[in-house]
Design a protein around this motif. Structure first.
Motif, PDB file in Angstrom:
ATOM      1  N   PHE A 184      24.813  -7.217 -22.688  1.00  0.00           N
ATOM      2  CA  PHE A 184      23.535  -7.557 -22.072  1.00  0.00           C
ATOM      3  C   PHE A 184      22.438  -7.662 -23.134  1.00  0.00           C
ATOM      4  CE2 PHE A 184      19.638  -6.340 -19.706  1.00  0.00           C
ATOM      5  CZ  PHE A 184      19.597  -7.433 -18.852  1.00  0.00           C
ATOM      6  N   ILE A 185      22.384  -6.723 -24.054  1.00  0.00           N
ATOM      7  CA  ILE A 185      21.390  -6.760 -25.134  1.00  0.00           C
ATOM      8  C   ILE A 185      21.608  -7.993 -26.010  1.00  0.00           C
ATOM      9  CG2 ILE A 185      20.631  -5.599 -27.255  1.00  0.00           C
ATOM     10  CD1 ILE A 185      21.122  -2.942 -25.728  1.00  0.00           C
ATOM     11  N   TYR A 186      22.861  -8.269 -26.350  1.00  0.00           N
ATOM     12  CA  TYR A 186      23.201  -9.454 -27.144  1.00  0.00           C
ATOM     13  C   TYR A 186      22.752 -10.732 -26.426  1.00  0.00           C
ATOM     14  CZ  TYR A 186      26.223 -12.795 -29.613  1.00  0.00           C
ATOM     15  OH  TYR A 186      26.709 -13.863 -30.328  1.00  0.00           O
ATOM     16  N   PHE A 187      23.033 -10.802 -25.133  1.00  0.00           N
ATOM     17  CA  PHE A 187      22.637 -11.956 -24.336  1.00  0.00           C
ATOM     18  C   PHE A 187      21.118 -12.126 -24.337  1.00  0.00           C
ATOM     19  CE2 PHE A 187      21.332 -13.735 -20.229  1.00  0.00           C
ATOM     20  CZ  PHE A 187      21.960 -14.969 -20.288  1.00  0.00           C
ATOM     21  N   LEU A 188      20.382 -11.035 -24.120  1.00  0.00           N
ATOM     22  CA  LEU A 188      18.919 -11.110 -24.090  1.00  0.00           C
ATOM     23  C   LEU A 188      18.335 -11.557 -25.429  1.00  0.00           C
ATOM     24  CD1 LEU A 188      17.843  -7.988 -22.002  1.00  0.00           C
ATOM     25  CD2 LEU A 188      17.854 -10.384 -21.304  1.00  0.00           C
ATOM     26  N   ILE A 189      18.840 -11.007 -26.518  1.00  0.00           N
ATOM     27  CA  ILE A 189      18.333 -11.378 -27.844  1.00  0.00           C
ATOM     28  C   ILE A 189      18.580 -12.854 -28.118  1.00  0.00           C
ATOM     29  CG2 ILE A 189      18.658 -11.071 -30.329  1.00  0.00           C
ATOM     30  CD1 ILE A 189      19.258  -8.108 -29.732  1.00  0.00           C
ATOM     31  N   THR A 190      19.792 -13.302 -27.870  1.00  0.00           N
ATOM     32  CA  THR A 190      20.118 -14.695 -28.175  1.00  0.00           C
ATOM     33  C   THR A 190      19.403 -15.673 -27.241  1.00  0.00           C
ATOM     34  OG1 THR A 190      22.153 -14.482 -26.870  1.00  0.00           O
ATOM     35  CG2 THR A 190      22.327 -14.184 -29.256  1.00  0.00           C
ATOM     36  N   MET A 191      19.263 -15.309 -25.981  1.00  0.00           N
ATOM     37  CA  MET A 191      18.553 -16.198 -25.063  1.00  0.00           C
ATOM     38  C   MET A 191      17.062 -16.260 -25.378  1.00  0.00           C
ATOM     39  SD  MET A 191      20.590 -17.806 -23.174  1.00  0.00           S
ATOM     40  CE  MET A 191      21.962 -17.766 -24.291  1.00  0.00           C
ATOM     41  N   ALA A 192      16.526 -15.202 -25.984  1.00  0.00           N
ATOM     42  CA  ALA A 192      15.119 -15.222 -26.405  1.00  0.00           C
ATOM     43  C   ALA A 192      14.881 -16.283 -27.465  1.00  0.00           C
ATOM     44  CB  ALA A 192      14.703 -13.847 -26.927  1.00  0.00           C
ATOM     45  N   ALA A 193      15.915 -16.691 -28.163  1.00  0.00           N
ATOM     46  CA  ALA A 193      15.798 -17.775 -29.147  1.00  0.00           C
ATOM     47  C   ALA A 193      16.220 -19.121 -28.569  1.00  0.00           C
ATOM     48  CB  ALA A 193      16.652 -17.449 -30.373  1.00  0.00           C
ATOM     49  N   ILE A 194      17.286 -19.125 -27.797  1.00  0.00           N
ATOM     50  CA  ILE A 194      17.859 -20.392 -27.322  1.00  0.00           C
ATOM     51  C   ILE A 194      16.999 -21.041 -26.242  1.00  0.00           C
ATOM     52  CG2 ILE A 194      19.839 -21.383 -26.103  1.00  0.00           C
ATOM     53  CD1 ILE A 194      21.575 -19.317 -27.643  1.00  0.00           C
ATOM     54  N   VAL A 195      16.510 -20.282 -25.285  1.00  0.00           N
ATOM     55  CA  VAL A 195      15.739 -20.861 -24.176  1.00  0.00           C
ATOM     56  C   VAL A 195      14.457 -21.556 -24.667  1.00  0.00           C
ATOM     57  CG1 VAL A 195      14.483 -20.331 -22.048  1.00  0.00           C
ATOM     58  CG2 VAL A 195      16.772 -19.398 -22.416  1.00  0.00           C
TER      59      VAL A 195
ATOM     60  N   SER B 262      11.518 -30.021 -30.188  1.00  0.00           N
ATOM     61  CA  SER B 262      11.443 -31.461 -29.935  1.00  0.00           C
ATOM     62  C   SER B 262      11.737 -32.339 -31.147  1.00  0.00           C
ATOM     63  CB  SER B 262      10.054 -31.813 -29.396  1.00  0.00           C
ATOM     64  OG  SER B 262       9.071 -31.497 -30.353  1.00  0.00           O
ATOM     65  N   ALA B 263      12.041 -31.764 -32.281  1.00  0.00           N
ATOM     66  CA  ALA B 263      12.222 -32.628 -33.447  1.00  0.00           C
ATOM     67  C   ALA B 263      13.220 -32.028 -34.423  1.00  0.00           C
ATOM     68  CB  ALA B 263      10.878 -32.830 -34.146  1.00  0.00           C
ATOM     69  N   TYR B 264      13.701 -32.902 -35.273  1.00  0.00           N
ATOM     70  CA  TYR B 264      14.530 -32.524 -36.420  1.00  0.00           C
ATOM     71  C   TYR B 264      15.824 -31.816 -36.036  1.00  0.00           C
ATOM     72  CZ  TYR B 264      10.040 -33.534 -38.509  1.00  0.00           C
ATOM     73  OH  TYR B 264       8.864 -34.122 -38.843  1.00  0.00           O
ATOM     74  N   TYR B 265      16.572 -32.433 -35.125  1.00  0.00           N
ATOM     75  CA  TYR B 265      17.900 -31.919 -34.802  1.00  0.00           C
ATOM     76  C   TYR B 265      18.723 -31.932 -36.082  1.00  0.00           C
ATOM     77  CZ  TYR B 265      22.699 -32.001 -33.099  1.00  0.00           C
ATOM     78  OH  TYR B 265      24.007 -31.734 -32.889  1.00  0.00           O
ATOM     79  N   PRO B 266      19.474 -30.936 -36.384  1.00  0.00           N
ATOM     80  CA  PRO B 266      19.812 -29.688 -35.702  1.00  0.00           C
ATOM     81  C   PRO B 266      19.088 -28.455 -36.244  1.00  0.00           C
ATOM     82  CG  PRO B 266      21.502 -30.159 -37.310  1.00  0.00           C
ATOM     83  CD  PRO B 266      20.446 -31.225 -37.447  1.00  0.00           C
ATOM     84  N   ARG B 267      17.855 -28.577 -36.646  1.00  0.00           N
ATOM     85  CA  ARG B 267      17.120 -27.453 -37.239  1.00  0.00           C
ATOM     86  C   ARG B 267      17.047 -26.249 -36.299  1.00  0.00           C
ATOM     87  NH1 ARG B 267      10.930 -28.265 -38.367  1.00  0.00           N
ATOM     88  NH2 ARG B 267      10.984 -28.213 -36.118  1.00  0.00           N
ATOM     89  N   PHE B 268      16.543 -26.427 -35.085  1.00  0.00           N
ATOM     90  CA  PHE B 268      16.410 -25.313 -34.155  1.00  0.00           C
ATOM     91  C   PHE B 268      17.772 -24.737 -33.790  1.00  0.00           C
ATOM     92  CE2 PHE B 268      12.561 -27.847 -33.218  1.00  0.00           C
ATOM     93  CZ  PHE B 268      11.616 -26.884 -33.503  1.00  0.00           C
ATOM     94  N   ASP B 269      18.760 -25.593 -33.691  1.00  0.00           N
ATOM     95  CA  ASP B 269      20.098 -25.153 -33.314  1.00  0.00           C
ATOM     96  C   ASP B 269      20.725 -24.289 -34.403  1.00  0.00           C
ATOM     97  OD1 ASP B 269      20.075 -27.008 -30.911  1.00  0.00           O
ATOM     98  OD2 ASP B 269      19.754 -28.377 -32.590  1.00  0.00           O
ATOM     99  N   PHE B 270      20.464 -24.629 -35.666  1.00  0.00           N
ATOM    100  CA  PHE B 270      20.983 -23.811 -36.765  1.00  0.00           C
ATOM    101  C   PHE B 270      20.277 -22.464 -36.844  1.00  0.00           C
ATOM    102  CE2 PHE B 270      22.608 -27.674 -39.270  1.00  0.00           C
ATOM    103  CZ  PHE B 270      23.850 -27.561 -38.668  1.00  0.00           C
ATOM    104  N   VAL B 271      18.997 -22.438 -36.578  1.00  0.00           N
ATOM    105  CA  VAL B 271      18.271 -21.154 -36.548  1.00  0.00           C
ATOM    106  C   VAL B 271      18.868 -20.283 -35.450  1.00  0.00           C
ATOM    107  CG1 VAL B 271      16.050 -20.067 -36.043  1.00  0.00           C
ATOM    108  CG2 VAL B 271      16.157 -22.079 -37.535  1.00  0.00           C
ATOM    109  N   ASN B 272      19.149 -20.872 -34.306  1.00  0.00           N
ATOM    110  CA  ASN B 272      19.745 -20.111 -33.209  1.00  0.00           C
ATOM    111  C   ASN B 272      21.147 -19.628 -33.554  1.00  0.00           C
ATOM    112  OD1 ASN B 272      17.453 -20.384 -31.726  1.00  0.00           O
ATOM    113  ND2 ASN B 272      18.199 -22.096 -30.529  1.00  0.00           N
ATOM    114  N   ALA B 273      21.900 -20.426 -34.292  1.00  0.00           N
ATOM    115  CA  ALA B 273      23.232 -19.992 -34.738  1.00  0.00           C
ATOM    116  C   ALA B 273      23.103 -18.771 -35.641  1.00  0.00           C
ATOM    117  CB  ALA B 273      23.946 -21.126 -35.460  1.00  0.00           C
ATOM    118  N   GLY B 274      22.108 -18.752 -36.495  1.00  0.00           N
ATOM    119  CA  GLY B 274      21.865 -17.591 -37.344  1.00  0.00           C
ATOM    120  C   GLY B 274      21.503 -16.367 -36.529  1.00  0.00           C
ATOM    121  N   ILE B 275      20.666 -16.551 -35.522  1.00  0.00           N
ATOM    122  CA  ILE B 275      20.272 -15.437 -34.650  1.00  0.00           C
ATOM    123  C   ILE B 275      21.482 -14.908 -33.882  1.00  0.00           C
ATOM    124  CG2 ILE B 275      18.913 -14.863 -32.588  1.00  0.00           C
ATOM    125  CD1 ILE B 275      16.740 -16.732 -33.791  1.00  0.00           C
TER     126      ILE B 275
END
Length: 142
Positions: free
Chosen positions: A93-104, A111-124
């Motif tokens: 549950f804690i893992y889910f909350l932390i990761t969703m705080a970044a992904i959502v 809105s720009a520069y795919y995959p920048r945000f996605d890579f940051v989320n992968a790191g998180i």
């Protein structure tokens, strides 16, 4: 933590943490002077969701990024693999909350520069798992 500062210093030549954004990307606004919200921009949200399977749509056409296509779907796979590896429901549950705080926010505001945000989320995803898993290991050894 200071990545937004460095990013704005490099791209905007300003030492700022937050940027000024008039419009929220996932909302459609009227063209009138008051810029009233008309509806939700579902296409924007769908495009950001498609990023997580490795597809980027620009002007109605699929734009292919080899790096995004290979690594972003793999990070989604790793997310569920790591979630499964955690033993206790509280940890999951804690893992889910932390990761969703970044992904959502990335789904609604990225809105720009795919995959920048996605890579940051992968790191998180990886770092939050390591923090929870290391804490679990330390408690198990005690």
């Amino acid at each position: 933590l200071f990545l937004p500062l460095y990013h704005n210093l490099y791209y905007a030549n300003e030492w700022r943490f937050f940027v000024d954004i008039f419009n929220v990307p996932f909302l459609n606004y009227s063209a009138t002077a008051n810029h009233a919200i008309q509806s939700i921009n579902y296409n924007f949200i769908e495009t950001n969701i498609l990023h997580y399977i490795g597809l980027d749509i620009i002007d109605g056409k699929i734009s292919f990024s080899l790096i995004g296509f290979v690594f972003v779907p793999y990070s989604v796979y790793v997310y569920f693999l790591l979630l499964k590896k955690l033993k206790f429901l509280k940890e999951k549950f804690i893992y889910f909350l932390i990761t969703m705080a970044a992904i959502v926010p990335a789904l609604f505001l990225g809105s720009a520069y795919y995959p920048r945000f996605d890579f940051v989320n992968a790191g998180i995803i990886v770092f939050s798992f390591l923090m929870i898993f290391k804490t679990d290991m330390n408690q198990s050894l005690s």
